[in-house]
Each structure stands twice: as structure tokens, then as C-alpha cells.
Design an enzyme around this catalytic site. Structure first.
Site, PDB file in Angstrom:
ATOM      1  N   THR A  92      15.251 -15.421  10.067  1.00  2.00           N
ATOM      2  CA  THR A  92      15.287 -14.605  10.965  1.00  2.00           C
ATOM      3  C   THR A  92      16.177 -14.447  11.783  1.00  2.00           C
ATOM      4  OG1 THR A  92      14.325 -12.278  10.024  1.00  2.00           O
ATOM      5  CG2 THR A  92      14.445 -11.493  12.128  1.00  2.00           C
ATOM      6  N   TYR A 113       5.768 -21.078   2.241  1.00  2.00           N
ATOM      7  CA  TYR A 113       7.238 -19.868   2.665  1.00  2.00           C
ATOM      8  C   TYR A 113       7.387 -19.910   1.218  1.00  2.00           C
ATOM      9  CZ  TYR A 113      10.742 -17.383   4.227  1.00  2.00           C
ATOM     10  OH  TYR A 113      10.987 -15.602   4.237  1.00  2.00           O
ATOM     11  N   LYS A 152       2.953 -18.262   2.291  1.00  2.00           N
ATOM     12  CA  LYS A 152       3.851 -16.619   2.973  1.00  2.00           C
ATOM     13  C   LYS A 152       4.273 -16.467   1.490  1.00  2.00           C
ATOM     14  CE  LYS A 152       7.466 -14.790   4.586  1.00  2.00           C
ATOM     15  NZ  LYS A 152       9.041 -14.052   6.396  1.00  2.00           N
TER      16      LYS A 152
END
Length: 304
Positions: free
Chosen positions: A50, A138, A167
Site C-alpha cells: 500500500t 507476509y 500475515k
């Protein structure tokens, strides 16, 4: 793990760029980060996908890391995405994050060549040794092209003591419970797939990593409170209203969609960095309608 360093709503800021020069806009970053903390985020996580981390120079990356952590100033935990194409670059970023006071680091297997199991293990081990911070693995096959199933994640964690968090962004809800069970509860699992947020909490996720609080923090925090408080009907009602927005920002790319939304809210953060383009006009109009539907005063009333 019994007391993970991160839990709840872990908010992802975008990285603002000056609309004229294209340089990183640090004052806008300070403002956005401050807004996320003030809104009640349980943690702040800069420099993931992001935050357009892959498009930043080392100098820019360091400045974004330092500015975000200085703005948070220990008020909530921080999770810094340190991923880089090379192990050396990831190690360097991990040390910068530690030096500026990060609570934890997050590592995506951001690779060009498909890595063998031994190469993945060496990569994560060397990054883990670079600091004494807890590390989050992740798994995001949609952006990295690498999918680490629960068995592979747990096998890595058994070799790396400070790999304590995962994650999971594949959107496959059974993985949350599988990771916890295969690790005998030693690994804390976090959701990175916005549309399955409620299912993830119900499957035992410790937190939700999301950029949605940049635009609709009240709704996201209320959904979390209802989910962990056992208010199932309210949680279901909130998610029903949120889902069109959550699907929109995922489908149109988080940097594009979040930055367009910030412009709509008169909180400009500049355009995304090329090769990304700003959200087109028609999609921006659709996003405006979604945000109007999710104004704070339109939250469904609490049963209390």
C-alpha cells in the site's frame, strides 16, 4: 503466541507524493499517520505494498520509515515492511527500522527468481538475525507470486525463533486456523485480505492489516469491536455495509484507490508513482458514492 506484540486493527498508510515534483511528501505523511493514530488504530504499518515501498529509493524509504515512526512516537505499536529484492537490501531496511524504534518488521518473499526451500530459509534467517525485533512473515501470492502454505510457514518458523507472526493474504480462511494448530499456537496470524476480515477474526486471527482506516476508520474499528466482543449480528451488519468498499479498494489497487479517496476527502496525498496511474474518473465517482454511504453518522446503531 500468548501475548503478541500486535493485535487489532493494524493500519497501512499510503506514501504521499508531491503532485508537482513527484517527491515524497513528508508533511502529508505526518498528517496521515497522525490521523490513523488519532482515529484509534491499534498499530500503524508503513512501507508495505500500500505504501508503494517497491517504488522508493533507499533515501526515500529511510525518510518514510523515520517520519512515520517519529510521528507515531510510541503511542501505538509499529510494523515496518522491510521487503527488498535482495537479502542484503532487506537486512539493511530491517536495521533502519530497528534503529528508529519499530515494534516489529514484516518480510514478504519479494523475489524475481522462484526460490528453493533452502533459499527461503536462508533469506528469512539472515533478516531475522539482523535485529532482535519480532518478525512477521507476509504471504501474499497476489503480489509476490510466491504462495507459502501453512506447512511451509510453520516449518520456517521452527527454524527462526523470532519469526512469531504471519500475515496471510491469500484469502483462504482455513489457513488461519491451520497455521495456529500446526504451530501449537506459537504463531500469531493476521489477516491481510480485506473481504474476509470477519471470517478471519472468527477463525482466530489476532489482527487485521488494512489500508481501509485511511478512509473509513470508524467502520473498521467498529467491525473489530463487534467481532471480538461476540456481537455477531452487529458484526455481520457492519460487514454487509463495508464489503462493497473493501472489494472496490482491493480490485482497483490499494495505492490508486486510497489516494483517490483521500483526494475526495480533501486530504490530498498526490498521485501514485509510475508505472501506477491515478484512479480513472468513472471509478473515482463510484468510490465517492461508496464513501458517502460510509460516513461516520451512518454506522448501524449498537445493540447496547
Amino acid at each position: 503466541m500468548a501475548n503478541p506484540p500486535l493485535k487489532g486493527i493494524i493500519s497501512y498508510p499510503v506514501t504521499p507524493f508531491d503532485a508537482v515534483t513527484g517527491e515524497v511528501d513528508l508533511p502529508a505523511l505526518r498528517s496521515l499517520t497522525g490521523d490513523l493514530v488519532a482515529a484509534g488504530s491499534h498499530a500503524v504499518a508503513p512501507l508495505g505494498s500500500t505504501g508503494e515501498s517497491a517504488y522508493l529509493t533507499d533515501r526515500e524509504w529511510d525518510a518514510v520509515c523515520e517520519t512515520t515512526l517519529d510521528t507515531v512516537a510510541g503511542r501505538v505499536p509499529t510494523l515496518v515492511g522491510v521487503s527488498h529484492w535482495s537479502t542484503g537490501g532487506t537486512v539493511r531496511r530491517a536495521r533502519v527500522a530497528a534503529r528508529h524504534g519499530a515494534t516489529a518488521i514484516m518480510v514478504l518473499p519479494q523475489v524475481y527468481w522462484k526460490l528453493t526451500d533452502d533459499e527461503l530459509a536462508r533469506h528469512y534467517s539472515e533478516v531475522a538475525r539482523a535485529t532482535d525485533l519480532p518478525m512477521m512473515l507476509y504471504n501474499n501470492p497476489g503480489t509476490s507470486g510466491v504462495d507459502l502454505p501453512p506447512e511451509a510457514v510453520v516449518a520456517l518458523a521452527r527454524k527462526i525463533p523470532n519469526l512469531t507472526m504471519v500475515k496471510e493474504s491469500s484469502g483462504q480462511v482455513p489457513r488461519f486456523r491451520a497455521i495456529r494448530e500446526l504451530s501449537d499456537g506459537e504463531l500469531s496470524v493476521y489477516n491481510g485480505s480485506n473481504p474476509v476480515a470477519l471470517d478471519a477474526f472468527r477463525a482466530g486471527a489476532a489482527g487485521w492489516c488494512t489500508a481501509a482506516p485511511c478512509l473509513v476508520p470508524e467502520w473498521v474499528l467498529e467491525l473489530h469491536a463487534a467481532a471480538v466482543g461476540g456481537h455477531d449480528d452487529r458484526a455481520d451488519a457492519l460487514l454487509t455495509e463495508l464489503l462493497p468498499f473493501l472489494r472496490f479498494i482491493v480490485d482497483h489497487g490499494l495505492p490508486r484507490a486510497i489516494k483517490a479517496g483521500l483526494d475526495i476527502q480533501n486530504r490530498p496525498s498526490g498521485p501514485p508513482r509510475p508505472p501506477l496511474l491515478p484512479l480513472p474518473h468513472d471509478e473515482t465517482t463510484q468510490l465517492r458514492q461508496l464513501l458517502n454511504h460510509l460516513l461516520p453518522d451512518r454506522l448501524p446503531p449498537s445493540a447496547a
